[in-house]
Design an enzyme around this catalytic site. Structure first.
Site, PDB file in Angstrom:
ATOM      1  N   HIS A 233       2.556-140.560  -1.702  1.00 50.74           N
ATOM      2  CA  HIS A 233       2.179-140.825  -3.088  1.00 50.74           C
ATOM      3  C   HIS A 233       2.435-142.292  -3.432  1.00 50.74           C
ATOM      4  O   HIS A 233       3.132-143.002  -2.709  1.00 50.74           O
ATOM      5  CB  HIS A 233       2.976-139.919  -4.047  1.00 50.74           C
ATOM      6  CG  HIS A 233       2.738-138.457  -3.836  1.00 50.74           C
ATOM      7  ND1 HIS A 233       1.531-137.856  -4.125  1.00 50.74           N
ATOM      8  CD2 HIS A 233       3.549-137.467  -3.368  1.00 50.74           C
ATOM      9  CE1 HIS A 233       1.608-136.565  -3.845  1.00 50.74           C
ATOM     10  NE2 HIS A 233       2.822-136.308  -3.367  1.00 50.74           N
TER      11      HIS A 233
ATOM     12  N   ASP B 272      -0.210-146.389  -9.866  1.00 49.31           N
ATOM     13  CA  ASP B 272      -1.007-147.496 -10.399  1.00 49.31           C
ATOM     14  C   ASP B 272      -0.774-147.512 -11.908  1.00 49.31           C
ATOM     15  O   ASP B 272      -1.144-146.567 -12.608  1.00 49.31           O
ATOM     16  CB  ASP B 272      -2.478-147.261 -10.066  1.00 49.31           C
ATOM     17  CG  ASP B 272      -3.446-148.138 -10.847  1.00 49.31           C
ATOM     18  OD1 ASP B 272      -2.995-149.058 -11.563  1.00 49.31           O
ATOM     19  OD2 ASP B 272      -4.667-147.904 -10.747  1.00 49.31           O
TER      20      ASP B 272
ATOM     21  N   HIS C  65      -1.815-148.973 -15.357  1.00 50.56           N
ATOM     22  CA  HIS C  65      -2.846-149.731 -16.055  1.00 50.56           C
ATOM     23  C   HIS C  65      -2.244-150.777 -16.993  1.00 50.56           C
ATOM     24  O   HIS C  65      -2.926-151.729 -17.377  1.00 50.56           O
ATOM     25  CB  HIS C  65      -3.747-148.786 -16.854  1.00 50.56           C
ATOM     26  CG  HIS C  65      -4.667-147.965 -16.013  1.00 50.56           C
ATOM     27  ND1 HIS C  65      -5.790-147.331 -16.526  1.00 50.56           N
ATOM     28  CD2 HIS C  65      -4.649-147.660 -14.684  1.00 50.56           C
ATOM     29  CE1 HIS C  65      -6.406-146.676 -15.566  1.00 50.56           C
ATOM     30  NE2 HIS C  65      -5.732-146.851 -14.427  1.00 50.56           N
TER      31      HIS C  65
ATOM     32  N   HIS D 113      -1.317-143.519 -12.873  1.00 51.34           N
ATOM     33  CA  HIS D 113      -1.733-142.400 -12.033  1.00 51.34           C
ATOM     34  C   HIS D 113      -1.499-142.722 -10.567  1.00 51.34           C
ATOM     35  O   HIS D 113      -1.302-143.876 -10.184  1.00 51.34           O
ATOM     36  CB  HIS D 113      -3.204-142.041 -12.273  1.00 51.34           C
ATOM     37  CG  HIS D 113      -4.177-143.141 -11.938  1.00 51.34           C
ATOM     38  ND1 HIS D 113      -4.685-143.330 -10.671  1.00 51.34           N
ATOM     39  CD2 HIS D 113      -4.735-144.105 -12.713  1.00 51.34           C
ATOM     40  CE1 HIS D 113      -5.516-144.354 -10.680  1.00 51.34           C
ATOM     41  NE2 HIS D 113      -5.555-144.848 -11.910  1.00 51.34           N
ATOM     42  N   CYS D 114      -1.546-141.690  -9.744  1.00 51.95           N
ATOM     43  CA  CYS D 114      -1.435-141.858  -8.302  1.00 51.95           C
ATOM     44  C   CYS D 114      -2.774-142.323  -7.752  1.00 51.95           C
ATOM     45  O   CYS D 114      -3.832-141.885  -8.211  1.00 51.95           O
ATOM     46  CB  CYS D 114      -1.021-140.537  -7.651  1.00 51.95           C
ATOM     47  SG  CYS D 114      -0.485-140.698  -5.933  1.00 51.95           S
TER      48      CYS D 114
ATOM     49  N   HIS E 159      -5.692-136.565  -6.262  1.00 51.48           N
ATOM     50  CA  HIS E 159      -4.357-136.587  -6.862  1.00 51.48           C
ATOM     51  C   HIS E 159      -4.430-136.584  -8.390  1.00 51.48           C
ATOM     52  O   HIS E 159      -3.660-135.896  -9.054  1.00 51.48           O
ATOM     53  CB  HIS E 159      -3.580-137.801  -6.367  1.00 51.48           C
ATOM     54  CG  HIS E 159      -3.042-137.644  -4.976  1.00 51.48           C
ATOM     55  ND1 HIS E 159      -1.719-137.859  -4.653  1.00 51.48           N
ATOM     56  CD2 HIS E 159      -3.653-137.281  -3.814  1.00 51.48           C
ATOM     57  CE1 HIS E 159      -1.539-137.644  -3.357  1.00 51.48           C
ATOM     58  NE2 HIS E 159      -2.709-137.296  -2.833  1.00 51.48           N
TER      59      HIS E 159
ATOM     60  N   MET F 278      -1.596-135.757 -11.388  1.00 51.11           N
ATOM     61  CA  MET F 278      -0.696-136.875 -11.118  1.00 51.11           C
ATOM     62  C   MET F 278      -1.072-138.093 -11.956  1.00 51.11           C
ATOM     63  O   MET F 278      -1.614-139.087 -11.471  1.00 51.11           O
ATOM     64  CB  MET F 278      -0.698-137.215  -9.633  1.00 51.11           C
ATOM     65  CG  MET F 278       0.633-137.756  -9.155  1.00 51.11           C
ATOM     66  SD  MET F 278       0.831-137.569  -7.387  1.00 51.11           S
ATOM     67  CE  MET F 278       2.589-137.962  -7.265  1.00 51.11           C
TER      68      MET F 278
ATOM     69  N   HIS G 180      -9.641-134.315 -32.213  1.00 48.67           N
ATOM     70  CA  HIS G 180      -9.830-134.060 -33.641  1.00 48.67           C
ATOM     71  C   HIS G 180      -8.702-133.150 -34.116  1.00 48.67           C
ATOM     72  O   HIS G 180      -8.404-132.129 -33.475  1.00 48.67           O
ATOM     73  CB  HIS G 180     -11.185-133.390 -33.892  1.00 48.67           C
ATOM     74  CG  HIS G 180     -11.384-132.919 -35.299  1.00 48.67           C
ATOM     75  ND1 HIS G 180     -11.598-133.787 -36.347  1.00 48.67           N
ATOM     76  CD2 HIS G 180     -11.393-131.671 -35.825  1.00 48.67           C
ATOM     77  CE1 HIS G 180     -11.736-133.089 -37.465  1.00 48.67           C
ATOM     78  NE2 HIS G 180     -11.618-131.806 -37.178  1.00 48.67           N
TER      79      HIS G 180
ATOM     80  N   GLU H 240     -12.018-139.060 -38.642  1.00 42.97           N
ATOM     81  CA  GLU H 240     -12.043-137.609 -38.482  1.00 42.97           C
ATOM     82  C   GLU H 240     -11.881-137.209 -37.016  1.00 42.97           C
ATOM     83  O   GLU H 240     -11.228-136.211 -36.697  1.00 42.97           O
ATOM     84  CB  GLU H 240     -13.353-137.031 -39.037  1.00 42.97           C
ATOM     85  CG  GLU H 240     -14.605-137.626 -38.403  1.00 42.97           C
ATOM     86  CD  GLU H 240     -15.873-137.050 -38.973  1.00 42.97           C
ATOM     87  OE1 GLU H 240     -15.930-135.819 -39.159  1.00 42.97           O
ATOM     88  OE2 GLU H 240     -16.806-137.827 -39.236  1.00 42.97           O
ATOM     89  N   THR H 241     -12.506-137.972 -36.132  1.00 39.35           N
ATOM     90  CA  THR H 241     -12.411-137.753 -34.686  1.00 39.35           C
ATOM     91  C   THR H 241     -12.312-139.119 -34.033  1.00 39.35           C
ATOM     92  O   THR H 241     -12.962-140.061 -34.456  1.00 39.35           O
ATOM     93  CB  THR H 241     -13.657-137.010 -34.164  1.00 39.35           C
ATOM     94  OG1 THR H 241     -13.741-135.730 -34.810  1.00 39.35           O
ATOM     95  CG2 THR H 241     -13.610-136.797 -32.665  1.00 39.35           C
TER      96      THR H 241
ATOM     97  N   HIS I 224     -13.028-132.356 -29.416  1.00 35.25           N
ATOM     98  CA  HIS I 224     -14.172-131.896 -30.208  1.00 35.25           C
ATOM     99  C   HIS I 224     -15.473-131.856 -29.421  1.00 35.25           C
ATOM    100  O   HIS I 224     -16.563-131.812 -30.007  1.00 35.25           O
ATOM    101  CB  HIS I 224     -14.338-132.712 -31.490  1.00 35.25           C
ATOM    102  CG  HIS I 224     -14.827-131.883 -32.646  1.00 35.25           C
ATOM    103  ND1 HIS I 224     -16.121-131.421 -32.743  1.00 35.25           N
ATOM    104  CD2 HIS I 224     -14.184-131.397 -33.727  1.00 35.25           C
ATOM    105  CE1 HIS I 224     -16.261-130.725 -33.852  1.00 35.25           C
ATOM    106  NE2 HIS I 224     -15.095-130.676 -34.465  1.00 35.25           N
TER     107      HIS I 224
END
Length: 405
Positions: free
Chosen positions: A158, A161, A163, A198-199, A209, A214, A319, A342-343, A369
């Site tokens: 494993h 990463d 971001h 994430h992996c 993964h 993951m 939402h 709203e969303t 939604h």
């Protein structure tokens, strides 16, 4: 799966044979030749291009090791990570100078029930045993120092990463850990906002993964805290950390979900299911109903909740039924928040934040939604809110009754 034994791993048990199969098979099943590389080589890479990427990233780091980071002025603090949907203890406004935030995560592989009604399950690949992985919180200018451990009984290699980090592959090339190994990665939080991690072992193993759970989120707060468009401070009373997970569970010829003896046994079947781009489940926090019933999120009228939503693979449209996004940061905390939504939108491969102050008691549904995914695939959570009802905001004037036509 073809049982290919990779000489780069120990072969003293069926478990070790399977590890070798996964590493070599990842390449074989995507059309590239498998190879027996030195132990520190990234054997999960499914093609030569991804292998070159990781090699270049590691070489760049090696060449710069003669120039250690200047850590003068930093204070070390330990952040105890907690399981979702909760957040670790933290300051909303930073006090003192920049800090080195020490955290530890284990890459735990565990069998999880996805849907109790159908018996669907998955060998989840996790950070600290949860889907999503735990939320990490720091401030702009801080350093995050992660100790990443891969237990000896794991089936797979494993890595991670981030971001939120700056550097090729987000640290992915510098954090490959085989079963029984650990590594330490330190990176500087230079951009405020919410970010996915994430992996990413390489090739087809990256989506494998990620779609096995993951992934997780980091929140990098501005040092002076969150603010509205006019620069006024915004505070929250609690955090609801929601990880939306798409699963692609293999089925047999009778339409029943398959089961597997150990993590990784489903690799070939999962690749076939993933190629459809159609998830069998889209859930919050790992399983259907994980955030409803006894697991529902809790709040009170007048309480301000910061909802952090992570989706590492697909777009989503959260939402809050009966509520709103008072302040929404779909991208960076450096930008003025959107208001009164709203969303809101979660781009695939991102995390974001929405703030709302509850004004009425009751059970609020928090959904994707795309209502097909909410009602049929599992992407629903509940907020149970206590307090006094306000008829000025909503009132049932006449209860349902028969009427004359």
């Amino acid at each position: 799966m073809t049982r290919l034994i990779n000489p780069g791993l120990k072969q003293t048990s069926r478990r070790n044979v399977l590890r070798g199969s996964l590493l070599a098979g990842a390449a074989a099943m995507t059309g590239a030749a498998s190879y027996a590389a030195p132990r520190r080589a990234p054997m999960h890479h499914a093609n030569a291009a991804s292998a070159r990427l990781y090699k270049a990233s590691a070489q760049g780091q090696a060449e710069s090791r003669a120039k250690p980071a200047d850590l003068s002025g930093y204070t070390r603090v330990r952040q105890e990570l907690v399981a979702p949907p909760f957040a670790p203890e933290h300051e909303q406004v930073a006090t003192g100078g920049p800090k080195i935030i020490e955290v530890t995560m284990e890459t735990t592989e565990r069998l999880m029930v996805v849907d109790e009604d159908t018996g669907a399950s998955i060998w989840a690949l996790t950070y600290n045993g949860s889907v999503p992985g735990p939320l990490i919180i720091c401030h702009e200018g801080d350093m995050v120092e992660l100790t990443l451990r891969n237990p000896e009984d794991s089936m797979m290699e494993h890595n991670i990463d981030f971001h939120a980090s700056t550097g090729a592959l987000g640290g992915g090339g510098l954090t490959h850990v085989y079963p029984g190994e650990e590594c330490v990665l330190r990176w500087k939080a230079t951009k405020p906002g919410c970010f996915t991690y994430h992996c990413a072992p390489g090739g087809a193993m990256i989506p494998y993964h990620v779609t096995h759970g993951m992934n997780g989120a980091v929140m990098v707060l501005p040092r002076d805290g969150l603010k509205d468009r006019d620069g006024n401070p915004l505070r929250y009373d609690s955090i609801a950390y929601i990880g939306e997970q798409d699963y692609y569970l293999p089925m047999d010829e009778n339409g029943e979900y398959k089961t597997y003896e150990v993590a990784g046994d489903d690799y070939a079947d999962s690749l076939d299911a993933m190629r459809t781009l159609t998830p069998t489940h889209s859930v919050f926090n790992g399983a259907v109903g994980a955030l409803t019933g006894e697991g529902a999120l809790r709040a009170r009228v007048g309480e301000t909740v910061l909802m952090i939503h992570n989706q590492a693979n697909r777009d989503s449209r959260p939402h809050l039924i009966g509520g709103h996004g008072d302040y929404v940061w779909e991208t960076s905390f450096s930008d003025a928040p959107l208001t009164g939504l709203e969303t809101w939108f979660v781009r695939g491969g991102t995390a974001m934040a929405a703030m709302y102050t509850f004004e009425q008691p009751g059970v609020y549904a928090y959904v994707n939604h795309n209502l097909i995914e909410a009602a049929m695939l599992g992407a629903t959570a509940h907020f149970v809110v206590e307090g006094e009802w306000n008829n000025e905001l909503m009132e049932q004037v006449t209860p349902p009754r028969a009427f004359a036509s």
